[in-house]
Design a protein around this motif. Structure first.
Motif, PDB file in Angstrom:
ATOM      1  N   SER A 103      15.547  -9.470   1.313  1.00 18.38           N
ATOM      2  CA  SER A 103      14.096  -9.482   1.501  1.00 18.38           C
ATOM      3  C   SER A 103      13.383  -8.523   0.546  1.00 18.38           C
ATOM      4  O   SER A 103      12.172  -8.590   0.384  1.00 18.38           O
ATOM      5  N   THR A 104      14.113  -7.592  -0.071  1.00 19.52           N
ATOM      6  CA  THR A 104      13.498  -6.699  -1.065  1.00 19.52           C
ATOM      7  C   THR A 104      14.370  -6.686  -2.323  1.00 19.52           C
ATOM      8  O   THR A 104      14.647  -5.630  -2.898  1.00 19.52           O
ATOM      9  N   HIS A 106      13.969  -7.521  -5.393  1.00 16.89           N
ATOM     10  CA  HIS A 106      13.420  -7.000  -6.636  1.00 16.89           C
ATOM     11  C   HIS A 106      13.824  -5.540  -6.860  1.00 16.89           C
ATOM     12  O   HIS A 106      14.398  -5.181  -7.884  1.00 16.89           O
ATOM     13  N   ARG A 107      13.536  -4.708  -5.844  1.00 24.42           N
ATOM     14  CA  ARG A 107      13.852  -3.296  -6.002  1.00 24.42           C
ATOM     15  C   ARG A 107      15.355  -3.061  -5.942  1.00 24.42           C
ATOM     16  O   ARG A 107      15.904  -2.219  -6.646  1.00 24.42           O
ATOM     17  N   ARG A 135      10.283 -13.949   5.918  1.00 23.43           N
ATOM     18  CA  ARG A 135       9.178 -13.716   4.986  1.00 23.43           C
ATOM     19  C   ARG A 135       8.831 -14.956   4.180  1.00 23.43           C
ATOM     20  O   ARG A 135       7.949 -14.901   3.324  1.00 23.43           O
ATOM     21  N   LYS A 280       0.592 -15.261   2.388  1.00 24.48           N
ATOM     22  CA  LYS A 280       1.418 -14.162   2.870  1.00 24.48           C
ATOM     23  C   LYS A 280       1.679 -14.338   4.364  1.00 24.48           C
ATOM     24  O   LYS A 280       0.756 -14.609   5.145  1.00 24.48           O
ATOM     25  N   GLU A 286       5.889  -6.131  10.577  1.00 28.23           N
ATOM     26  CA  GLU A 286       4.562  -5.599  10.260  1.00 28.23           C
ATOM     27  C   GLU A 286       3.706  -5.465  11.511  1.00 28.23           C
ATOM     28  O   GLU A 286       2.908  -4.539  11.633  1.00 28.23           O
ATOM     29  N   ASP A 289       4.830  -2.433  13.329  1.00 25.53           N
ATOM     30  CA  ASP A 289       4.404  -1.226  12.633  1.00 25.53           C
ATOM     31  C   ASP A 289       2.946  -0.877  12.899  1.00 25.53           C
ATOM     32  O   ASP A 289       2.574   0.287  12.926  1.00 25.53           O
ATOM     33  N   LYS A 290       2.115  -1.904  13.068  1.00 23.88           N
ATOM     34  CA  LYS A 290       0.693  -1.654  13.372  1.00 23.88           C
ATOM     35  C   LYS A 290       0.582  -0.764  14.590  1.00 23.88           C
ATOM     36  O   LYS A 290      -0.317   0.064  14.692  1.00 23.88           O
ATOM     37  N   THR A 293       3.008   2.996  14.037  1.00 26.08           N
ATOM     38  CA  THR A 293       2.521   4.024  13.117  1.00 26.08           C
ATOM     39  C   THR A 293       1.009   4.222  13.294  1.00 26.08           C
ATOM     40  O   THR A 293       0.355   4.838  12.457  1.00 26.08           O
ATOM     41  N   GLU A 505      11.547   4.753   1.936  1.00 28.22           N
ATOM     42  CA  GLU A 505      11.282   3.362   2.275  1.00 28.22           C
ATOM     43  C   GLU A 505      11.031   3.253   3.770  1.00 28.22           C
ATOM     44  O   GLU A 505      11.693   3.921   4.562  1.00 28.22           O
ATOM     45  N   LEU A 506      10.063   2.422   4.155  1.00 23.96           N
ATOM     46  CA  LEU A 506       9.892   2.126   5.580  1.00 23.96           C
ATOM     47  C   LEU A 506      10.477   0.727   5.791  1.00 23.96           C
ATOM     48  O   LEU A 506       9.823  -0.271   5.525  1.00 23.96           O
TER      49      LEU A 506
ATOM     50  N   GLU B  29      11.656   4.875 -10.538  1.00 24.65           N
ATOM     51  CA  GLU B  29      12.815   4.095 -10.065  1.00 24.65           C
ATOM     52  C   GLU B  29      12.473   3.238  -8.856  1.00 24.65           C
ATOM     53  O   GLU B  29      13.053   2.176  -8.657  1.00 24.65           O
ATOM     54  N   MET B  30      11.543   3.746  -8.010  1.00 24.55           N
ATOM     55  CA  MET B  30      11.165   2.970  -6.839  1.00 24.55           C
ATOM     56  C   MET B  30      10.233   1.817  -7.216  1.00 24.55           C
ATOM     57  O   MET B  30       9.779   1.082  -6.347  1.00 24.55           O
ATOM     58  N   ARG B  42      -1.520   2.239   5.037  1.00 26.39           N
ATOM     59  CA  ARG B  42      -2.114   3.170   6.014  1.00 26.39           C
ATOM     60  C   ARG B  42      -1.801   4.605   5.628  1.00 26.39           C
ATOM     61  O   ARG B  42      -0.989   4.855   4.729  1.00 26.39           O
ATOM     62  N   GLU B  51       1.275   5.247   3.216  1.00 28.45           N
ATOM     63  CA  GLU B  51       2.224   4.140   3.123  1.00 28.45           C
ATOM     64  C   GLU B  51       1.634   3.082   2.209  1.00 28.45           C
ATOM     65  O   GLU B  51       0.479   2.688   2.377  1.00 28.45           O
ATOM     66  N   HIS B  55       6.213  -4.536  -4.664  1.00 31.80           N
ATOM     67  CA  HIS B  55       7.439  -5.346  -4.838  1.00 31.80           C
ATOM     68  C   HIS B  55       7.947  -5.896  -3.507  1.00 31.80           C
ATOM     69  O   HIS B  55       9.159  -6.006  -3.296  1.00 31.80           O
ATOM     70  N   GLY B  56       7.045  -6.164  -2.557  1.00 28.97           N
ATOM     71  CA  GLY B  56       7.470  -6.747  -1.288  1.00 28.97           C
ATOM     72  C   GLY B  56       8.150  -5.783  -0.340  1.00 28.97           C
ATOM     73  O   GLY B  56       8.815  -6.210   0.601  1.00 28.97           O
ATOM     74  N   TYR B  57       8.002  -4.481  -0.570  1.00 28.61           N
ATOM     75  CA  TYR B  57       8.546  -3.549   0.420  1.00 28.61           C
ATOM     76  C   TYR B  57       7.553  -2.421   0.671  1.00 28.61           C
ATOM     77  O   TYR B  57       6.542  -2.301  -0.029  1.00 28.61           O
ATOM     78  N   TYR B  58       7.852  -1.615   1.704  1.00 33.60           N
ATOM     79  CA  TYR B  58       6.931  -0.555   2.106  1.00 33.60           C
ATOM     80  C   TYR B  58       7.510   0.804   1.749  1.00 33.60           C
ATOM     81  O   TYR B  58       8.692   1.066   1.983  1.00 33.60           O
ATOM     82  N   LEU B  59       6.642   1.651   1.190  1.00 36.20           N
ATOM     83  CA  LEU B  59       7.095   2.956   0.714  1.00 36.20           C
ATOM     84  C   LEU B  59       6.158   4.033   1.245  1.00 36.20           C
ATOM     85  O   LEU B  59       4.942   3.872   1.234  1.00 36.20           O
ATOM     86  N   SER B  60       6.762   5.125   1.750  1.00 34.42           N
ATOM     87  CA  SER B  60       5.957   6.268   2.170  1.00 34.42           C
ATOM     88  C   SER B  60       6.033   7.324   1.077  1.00 34.42           C
ATOM     89  O   SER B  60       7.117   7.615   0.574  1.00 34.42           O
TER      90      SER B  60
END
Lengths: 788, 74
Positions: A103-104, A106-107, A135, A280, A286, A289-290, A293, A505-506, B29-30, B42, B51, B55-60
């Protein structure tokens, strides 16, 4: 480029980004037979296991999750060095199993491009296919695999999907049928690096893998360069830096170049491989998470979670711990009754069995805390907790990741210190380990309870607060108040360094995998019992020996004589009773009394537990007197036992140590007895209660609720004839115990977790010094205030 | 403009990352490389960290780290 032919895999390294389900996959492939330990020379956990293939097995090493081969800390060098086979004490790796989150992707592929340059054959497990589906991502796995140049197997580790195919590919990898990938990036760089490495390596037989030189040239942290410098010398490092400057002059900032090139390559690679949905899709994660967080609901939830966690290890572990203590006590009793009175019995019961008990008693807290952490972590909540609370911890130079370890330490520092494994940066981790034992743990409570109950008056303050309750609260605050500047100072001095990046990462929430959770809990329990346990047991036995020896014969003879005297008095009193009941029996010798008691049917009732049924008032009176006499005798014997243990303890090496050290503790308002009880409580703080019981001749079975012990403390008299204890003395003891490191189990755990004696020694030294100074200050301040 | 100035819901495109050292390297790198689209999702309850999605992911990341990221709207 490293173009060695494909090796038949000796061991497979499992690598991947954090949160890719790597550990779950590793567990699913290797089963329960895993070995855990540290990589030599650092605190990174090393897990190995065997993967069962069709008709043979392959060794697998689980490497810590990482986003890049670049090392932000020295510990992170483990990953590239193990993969390149240059890590001392680690078997060379023949192949790489890279786990990627579909799901991620790319990274995730950033790390993959780096791995492709290591010259090892690779297989990719494309995990979390379910999340990608949710997704709305469509992935053309065949094209992906073709473009990458090595097999890609879609998996769902939680449901064991795709494992058979994965094993098949690993089998091919092992047989040497998978060739190392041909990297397309940085060809010119690698040509130059290889020439440089060949020149440098020359006839030296040290390996100098080009990929490691690449990292030494590119990384901003300089750890790879530093490590290579240690092997090849400063001259080498100078030439390395020279090459770096040349390259930077040609290309600009190298690390920027690396990131741009790799991500560009990944984007091109994924072109037409991943199809994204037109609109999307809001995922379940998600939506969760609303709430979790949210500024209000998220914080409230965190508060509830922390309360439950705290309650679990503080209160719910209690009955289990009591159960273990009861079992150990029963075991000690059973074993003790089989052994003759004497040194062996004392060693077994008070030394070994008590020592094993001291280890096992922590297990419920450790297992419960790790159950909690494993579930929260696997669910994805730990990152959110750190996100919510990071601001507070950043003020003292830590991060939100310190929340759980420090909070857990209020129940017990041992699981708290073990929980610091979730802190990725070593300096943050060590700081947290060093301040964690300052949190007031449950073992301090008995000390507070008895001192407060005995010496703090039951007064109301401001009409609503009880003074006793406020004192207890104050004791809990002392640790926190001291921990804040301590952490701040540590981060400014001993553990000084650049603030580590807090990029986190979350991850998507997912259902915790029972197997992953179970294995984590099991491994944490085993790690504590096998490694910290041995030290704890040894310390318990040493302190036992110090309190037992030298066992003077004089004391033994003395008490033997006292017991004979007591018995003689008892017999004479019995004879007196019998004679006044029936004057005809006089004079009674000992033998005659025994015969009379045996042969006279009327008197047989004296040995019964129940009073005589017959209405003879004289016999009833005799029975009552007889019983009273017996009870008095038993009491006298018990008192002799307690006094004897007290004498032995005062005469023991420990007691002598206390007396020699008395000048040291007098400034705290203590006498040698309190000093000695404090030394005796080195294995664990709560031991001070039992030791005070023995020293005040009450026996060892005292606890914090004992009325006798409270009374004894209140009436105890010092050498000068004044009362030994007062409010300032009680406060001085409590403050000392709030801040000291009197817990062998904690120190043993620090030793184990940091893999060095340096940190436990430092912990003990700084905490004991702080405790001493604070106790000194409190004693003199409160005395000056006239609280004495 | 830098990433730390954005409010939740706002999007931007990365222009460059300034600075040096491990944080600088990790940001790159991230995936915070030029032309990457980033959306602020948020802020933590005390306003820091933030946050973001990329690239389709979540980063803090902390505000002072986000301040290293130069952005342009769009």
């Amino acid at each position: 480029m490293d173009n060695r032919p494909a090796l038949a895999a000796r061991a497979v390294a499992v690598v991947g980004n954090p949160n890719t389900g790597k550990t779950t996959l590793f567990n699913a492939l290797t089963g329960l037979k895993q070995r855990t330990g540290n990589f030599p020379g650092c605190t990174v956990e090393k897990k190995t296991g065997r993967i069962q293939l069709e008709n043979n097995t392959v060794e697998a090493i689980d490497l810590p999750g990482t986003y890049s081969l670049a090392a932000v800390s020295l510990d992170e060098l483990v990953v590239p060095e193990v993969l390149l086979g240059v890590r001392e004490g680690v078997e060379p790796v023949g192949g790489i199993l890279v786990v990627a989150d579909a799901s991620t992707l790319h990274r995730n592929l950033y790390l993959v491009t780096q791995l492709m340059e290591l010259g090892r054959p690779m297989v990719m497990a494309l995990n979390m296919m379910d999340l990608a589906l949710e997704r709305g991502l469509e992935i053309d796995i065949e094209t992906l695999s073709r473009r990458l140049g090595f097999p890609v197997v879609p998996t769902h580790a939680g449901k064991a999907e795709g494992l058979a195919e994965l094993r098949l590919e690993l089998r091919r990898l092992m047989d040497g049928r998978i060739k190392p990938p041909k990297p397309e990036l940085f060809r010119d760089f690698y040509d130059r690096i290889t020439r440089f490495a060949d020149e440098e390596a020359g006839d030296r037989r040290l390996p100098l893998p080009p990929a490691l030189v690449f990292r030494a040239l590119f990384d901003e942290s300089g750890f790879a360069a530093q490590h290579l410098g240690e092997w090849f010398g400063e001259d080498f490092r100078t030439r390395l830096m020279q090459l770096r400057r040349e390259l930077e002059a040609e290309h600009g900032k190298l690390i920027e170049l690396e990131a741009r090139e790799r991500y560009t390559w990944v984007r091109e690679l994924l072109d037409k491989v991943i199809r994204k949905p037109e609109h999307k899709i809001v995922t379940r994660s998600e939506r969760i998470d609303k709430f979790l967080t949210h500024k209000v609901w998220g914080v409230l939830t965190l508060f509830v979670v922390m309360t439950v966690l705290f309650q679990t290890i503080y209160a719910w572990a209690g009955p289990l711990m009591d159960g273990i203590e009861g079992l150990i006590g029963a075991l000690g009793g059973a074993v003790g009754s089989l052994l003759p009175e004497g040194m062996l019995r004392s060693l077994v019961v008070d030394g070994i069995v008590a020592g094993v008990g001291a280890v096992l008693v922590f297990l419920p807290q450790i297992l419960l805390l790790f159950l909690f952490i494993a579930v929260l972590e696997d669910f994805g909540y730990m990152a959110r907790a750190a996100f919510l609370m990071d601001r507070i911890f950043s003020k003292v130079g830590l991060s939100g990741k310190s929340l759980i370890p420090l909070l857990s330490s209020f129940a017990c520092a041992i699981p708290g210190i073990m929980a610091t494994r979730t802190i990725p940066h070593p300096r943050d981790r060590f700081t947290t380990i060093l301040v964690a034992p300052l949190m007031s743990c449950s073992a301090r409570l008995p000390v507070y309870v008895i001192m407060i109950a005995a010496f703090i008056p039951q007064k109301q303050v401001l009409g609503i607060f009880g003074l006793q309750g406020l004192t207890l609260l104050g004791m809990y605050l002392v640790g926190v108040v001291v921990a804040v500047p301590t952490a701040w100072i540590l981060k400014k001095t001993l553990l000084k360094g650049e603030t580590p990046p807090f990029l986190m990462e979350l991850p998507s929430y997912k259902r915790p995998n029972p197997r992953t959770v179970g294995i984590r809990v099991y491994q944490s329990g085993m790690a504590f019992v096998t490694r910290a346990g041995t030290v704890i047991l040894a310390v318990t036995v040493v302190v036992w020996a110090m309190a037992y020896f030298p066992r003077s014969g004089e004391i033994e003879d003395n008490y033997a004589a006292l017991r004979i005297e007591a018995e003689a008095q008892h017999m004479m009193a019995r004879a007196g009773l019998l004679e006044s009941f029936d004057p005809q029996l006089a004079p009674l010798s000992l033998e005659r009394m025994e015969r009379v008691l045996k042969e006279n049917p009327q008197l047989a009732v004296l040995n019964d537990d129940k009073p005589p049924v017959s209405g003879d008032p004289a016999l009833q009176a005799l029975y009552a007197d007889w019983r009273q006499l017996d009870a008095g005798y038993q009491e006298k014997l018990a008192e002799l036992d307690s006094r004897e243990s007290g004498d032995y303890l005062r005469d023991s090496y420990l007691g002598r140590m206390g007396q020699v050290m008395e000048p040291l503790v007098v400034p705290l308002g203590w006498d040698w007895r309190i000093g000695m009880a404090t030394i005796a409580s080195f294995p664990a703080r709560e031991i001070i209660i039992a030791t005070l019981g023995v020293i005040f001749n009450l026996g060892a079975d005292m606890d914090e609720e004992s009325v006798e012990l409270k009374q004894a403390l209140k009436t105890a008299v010092g050498a000068d004839g004044n009362k030994l204890f007062s409010i300032p003395v009680a406060l001085s003891i409590m403050v000392f115990f709030a801040l000291c490191a009197q817990c062998a189990a904690t120190l043993a755990t620090i030793r184990k977790e940091t893999d060095s004696w340096r940190w436990p020694v430092l912990s003990f030294t700084y905490m004991t010094s702080l405790a001493y100074l604070a106790a000194f200050g409190v004693f003199h301040l409160t005395t000056a205030l006239g609280w004495g | 403009m830098t990433l730390n100035t954005l409010s939740p819901g706002q999007s931007c495109r990365v222009k460059s990352v300034r600075g040096s050292g491990p944080t600088y390297q990790r940001l790159l790198e991230m995936g915070l490389i030029p032309d990457t689209e980033v959306q602020v999702v948020r802020l933590a309850p005390m306003g820091d960290p933030m946050e973001v999605q990329l690239h389709g992911y979540y980063l803090s990341l902390r505000k002072n780290e986000a301040a290293m990221v130069e952005i342009e709207n769009g």
